[in-house]
Every structure is written in structure tokens, then in C-alpha cells.
Enzyme design. Sequence first.
Site, PDB file in Angstrom:
ATOM      1  N   CYS A   1       0.848  -1.206   0.000  1.00  0.00           N
ATOM      2  CA  CYS A   1       0.000   0.000   0.000  1.00  0.00           C
ATOM      3  C   CYS A   1       0.878   1.248   0.000  1.00  0.00           C
ATOM      4  CB  CYS A   1      -0.866   0.052   1.253  1.00  0.00           C
ATOM      5  SG  CYS A   1      -1.908  -1.346   1.505  1.00  0.00           S
TER       6      CYS A   1
HETATM    7  N1  SAJ Z   1       6.821   2.120   8.483  1.00  0.00           N
HETATM    8  C1  SAJ Z   1       7.885   2.868   8.996  1.00  0.00           C
HETATM    9  N2  SAJ Z   1       7.638   3.767   9.994  1.00  0.00           N
HETATM   10  C2  SAJ Z   1       6.379   3.947  10.504  1.00  0.00           C
HETATM   11  C3  SAJ Z   1       5.311   3.182   9.969  1.00  0.00           C
HETATM   12  C4  SAJ Z   1       5.553   2.271   8.973  1.00  0.00           C
HETATM   13  O1  SAJ Z   1       9.033   2.727   8.555  1.00  0.00           O
HETATM   14  O2  SAJ Z   1       6.226   4.765  11.410  1.00  0.00           O
HETATM   15  C5  SAJ Z   1       7.087   1.182   7.397  1.00  0.00           C
HETATM   16  C6  SAJ Z   1       6.777  -0.250   7.792  1.00  0.00           C
HETATM   17  O3  SAJ Z   1       7.922  -0.861   8.340  1.00  0.00           O
HETATM   18  C7  SAJ Z   1       6.398  -0.870   6.456  1.00  0.00           C
HETATM   19  C8  SAJ Z   1       5.769   0.286   5.689  1.00  0.00           C
HETATM   20  O4  SAJ Z   1       6.196   1.477   6.329  1.00  0.00           O
HETATM   21  O5  SAJ Z   1       7.546  -1.321   5.780  1.00  0.00           O
HETATM   22  C9  SAJ Z   1       4.241   0.238   5.678  1.00  0.00           C
HETATM   23  O6  SAJ Z   1       3.859   0.065   6.994  1.00  0.00           O
HETATM   24  P1  SAJ Z   1       2.318   0.288   7.471  1.00  0.00           P
HETATM   25  O7  SAJ Z   1       2.316   0.255   8.964  1.00  0.00           O
HETATM   26  O8  SAJ Z   1       1.741   1.462   6.802  1.00  0.00           O
HETATM   27  O9  SAJ Z   1       1.609  -1.071   7.049  1.00  0.00           O
HETATM   28  P2  SAJ Z   1       0.761  -1.465   5.787  1.00  0.00           P
HETATM   29  O10 SAJ Z   1       1.512  -1.385   4.532  1.00  0.00           O
HETATM   30  O11 SAJ Z   1       0.132  -2.761   6.153  1.00  0.00           O
HETATM   31  O12 SAJ Z   1      -0.355  -0.323   5.717  1.00  0.00           O
HETATM   32  C10 SAJ Z   1      -1.683  -0.634   6.024  1.00  0.00           C
HETATM   33  C11 SAJ Z   1      -2.480   0.421   5.333  1.00  0.00           C
HETATM   34  N3  SAJ Z   1      -3.873   0.042   5.342  1.00  0.00           N
HETATM   35  C12 SAJ Z   1      -4.618   0.305   4.237  1.00  0.00           C
HETATM   36  O13 SAJ Z   1      -4.157   0.839   3.237  1.00  0.00           O
HETATM   37  C13 SAJ Z   1      -6.019  -0.091   4.306  1.00  0.00           C
HETATM   38  C14 SAJ Z   1      -2.309   1.759   6.038  1.00  0.00           C
HETATM   39  O14 SAJ Z   1      -3.265   2.698   5.513  1.00  0.00           O
HETATM   40  C15 SAJ Z   1      -2.535   1.615   7.519  1.00  0.00           C
HETATM   41  O15 SAJ Z   1      -2.385   2.882   8.130  1.00  0.00           O
HETATM   42  C16 SAJ Z   1      -1.502   0.649   8.037  1.00  0.00           C
HETATM   43  O16 SAJ Z   1      -1.815  -0.630   7.440  1.00  0.00           O
HETATM   44  C17 SAJ Z   1      -1.567   0.525   9.550  1.00  0.00           C
HETATM   45  O17 SAJ Z   1      -1.910   1.541  10.215  1.00  0.00           O
HETATM   46  O18 SAJ Z   1      -1.199  -0.551  10.048  1.00  0.00           O
END
Ligand code: SAJ
Length: 420
Positions: free
Chosen positions: A258
Amino acid sequence: AVIGVVGQGYVGLSLAASAAVEGMTVRAVDVDTDRIQQLAAGSNVVPGVDDALFANAVEAGRLFFGTDAAALADCDVVVICVPTPVVEHRPDLRFIEDAGRAVAGHLRRDSLVVLESTTYPGTTEQVLRPLLEAHGLRAGRDFLLAYSPERIDPGNVKYGLRNTPRVVGGIDEPSSQTAGMFYDQLVDEVEVLSSCRAAEMAKLLENTFRMVNIALVNELATLCSEQQIDVWEVIRAAATKPFGFMPFYPGPGVGGHCIPLDPTYLAWQSRRDTGRPFRLVETAQDINAHMPTYVTSRVIEALSDHGKAVKGANILALGVTYKPDVGDLRESAAIEVLARLVSKGAKVTFHDPFVTEIREHGLSLRGSSLSRTSLAAADIVLLLTPHSTYDVDMVAEHAKLLFDARNATNGSRRPTVVTL
Ligand code: SAJ
């Protein structure tokens, strides 16, 4: 009501299962025969959906799984939940186009079609609508058409379909209202917008906001490190502000299906439709894309500070998936770090509870055991993705040197622990 769901990935399946458990009759279709056979056998894989209710719905014929789009012929509502990947830095809408053609062949008069796949503003009206009208039915006159972005968060046990507010926008008022009423049956809070474009753009804002703010703390981390400032302490301190701030954390980069991709749809459409770059997205993506190189340089520096060259160094990496506790390697930055270290002559092994081997980025690695012996044998241990099953204190105690890319040791004072 009879609901058709096209695409049975985690989004479509969650919707199909939830609608069936709510008592609707559901026709779930997908091109993947194996997946359909698995689901038709009643093997529920939907977190948050009760297995017994799922199996009952399948038994009762209220939850039908098939590969033939003809099953959609008696549907009042058809929801399209297919992937929208990025290929060579541009949107790839082939799955939406295939689904549009399949649905058009079995579209019922007075039915509602909803697109849920994340895409750039204008897709529903300019790409999907013409495909649905290919057999003479006209959107607005003969059937309704709307867009509603999915907000499923894999592994999130707190938020599921029902308690995650839903945004909806239609090509016209009847489409918006009817789509709103459909989701009202499944979701506690539904926000009906004035158009498909607004709903398409809202989704891109949500995830672009996330990506850009991660880039902010990633760039801050590189600056803090050069000034012996603990970026983790800085973020914790800023997060004490109870309004107008939300913490994000630095790391090896941004992975998943995403956050790295959705902003690309925005940046691509901006250039195509306005001729102007979406500068913040492009800059933030460059910053995030640089993090694997930056982490690699910090690991080399840590080895050097302990009298070790990276060439020939024994490196044990812990956690290689794109985020903790999710068994998914897509766009994983940790893999990119390993590739860079291998190319510099390091001997890399890895452990990850979800991954037994890595065969990408030119790597061919088999998972190794995680033990005091394997920890002590490494010249440096990299904690790249801190799965909750890891005993971080034990790792810190037995590693000769630990590079903690996510501050999982939570500010350990050990001289052998180095954080990003
Ligand atoms: N990440 C960081 N620092 C952060 C947060 C994330 O480096 O502070 C990295 C993670 O390690 C990962 C990437 O970013 O590699 C994405 O992480 P994510 O927590 O956003 O996880 P996703 O990809 O599963 O995102 C989903 C998304 N959900 C939908 O699109 C419906 C996102 O919108 C959500 O906010 C996220 O889950 C969530 O909150 O867990």
C-alpha cells in the site's frame, strides 16, 4: 440482496465473508482456481470472521465461490476488489480492466457496481465506466456506479470491516446514496461524498500522508545520527504533544503493498493530468528509497568501529518481512539491506519466523536458526523487522554487536547495541 464480489484477495474475501455472515447471498469470483477451490471447501482464512458462521454460509449456499463471472448475473450489487499494482513506476490497471469486462458481460439492469481497488482519481469514471457500458447499458440510467476505498489493515485485530468508517462516492446522487445504503448494512459509519473522484483521492491522501511522514522521520534520523542526537528520544519527546502531532518511526525503508504504491498513483496522475510533478511524494519516495543504502552504511560503520571489515563479516539478520508479525516480503526494505551487504562481500544469514528462504534481489539465502550460538557466531546481528516473538533482551545479551534498526531494544545502554 445478492452481492457479487470480484477478486478474492484479503480485501474481497473479507467483504464476501462479512456480507454472507450478515445474511446476504454472496457470489465471490476470482480467476485463481486454486484459491477458489480452497475457499469453496469452507476453509476460512478471514481474520475477524467467525469460522463456524463462514462454514454455515458456504454450506447453506449463501456464500458461493466460483471462477465464472456468469455467477454475477443475479447480483443486485457487484463490488470489484482487484489488485492495482505499480509496474515500472506507473499504475497498472489491467486487473480493473479485466474485471470491468467480466462484469459487463453479466451486468443486471438497476444493479450497483462499486470499485474498491486503490487507484488514481478518474479511474471509476474514465476507465471502468466505459467497460461496463460496452454492451449498451448506461451508467446512471441503467445501473449505478460508485467508488469506495478499502481500509483493511492486514493483521489488525482492533479494526475490521464493521468498525472501520467507510468513504463512498458515486457518479451521481442515486449512485452515491445507494452505495451508502449498501455499506450501511456492513459498516457502522459511512461517509457519502459528492463524487467518485473525491473518494478515490481521499484514499490516496490517507496513505500518502503516511508515506511522507515516514520519510520525514527517516531524513531526521540521518541528521540526528550525525549530531549524536537520539532520534528515538526526539520522537518520543515530540509525541508528548497531545494535539497536532502523530509519531512515525524511522527504519530501513517503506515496504508492503500500500504505502510505497498508493502515492505513486497520485504522483503519476499529477504529471499525466496537470503536467506538474507532485514534488512532496517524489521527494519523500526518494528519501525512503535511500534508507536501505543508509542503513547499510551505518552497519558498515558499526563493524568498522569494532575493528571488522564488511568483506567476509558474518552477519545474522533477524526479521526480513516488510513489517513485524506480517508474513509478507513485498517491497521489504530489509531484503534490500541484505542484498547490499552481500554485494559488499559480507556472509549473510537470516532468521524470520515467517520466511524459510529468500530468492529475490539476486539473493539465495536459506533461513537459519536463532540461537545463542548463532547470535554469538555473528560479527554483527541486524534486527531489521522486530517480530513480537523475538526476545530482544536475549538477542542484545548474546550478540557481539547488535544493529537495532527499529529501536526494538528501546534505548538499551549496552555499548554493543547500535540503533538507527
Ligand atoms: N513504516 C515505517 N515507519 C512507521 C510506519 C511504517 O518505517 O512509522 C514502514 C513499515 O515498516 C512498512 C511500511 O512502512 O515497511 C508500511 O507500513 P504500514 O504500517 O503502513 O503497514 P501497511 O503497509 O500494512 O499499511 C496498512 C495500510 N492500510 C490500508 O491501506 C487499508 C495503512 O493505511 C494503515 O495505516 C496501516 O496498514 C496501519 O496503520 O497498520
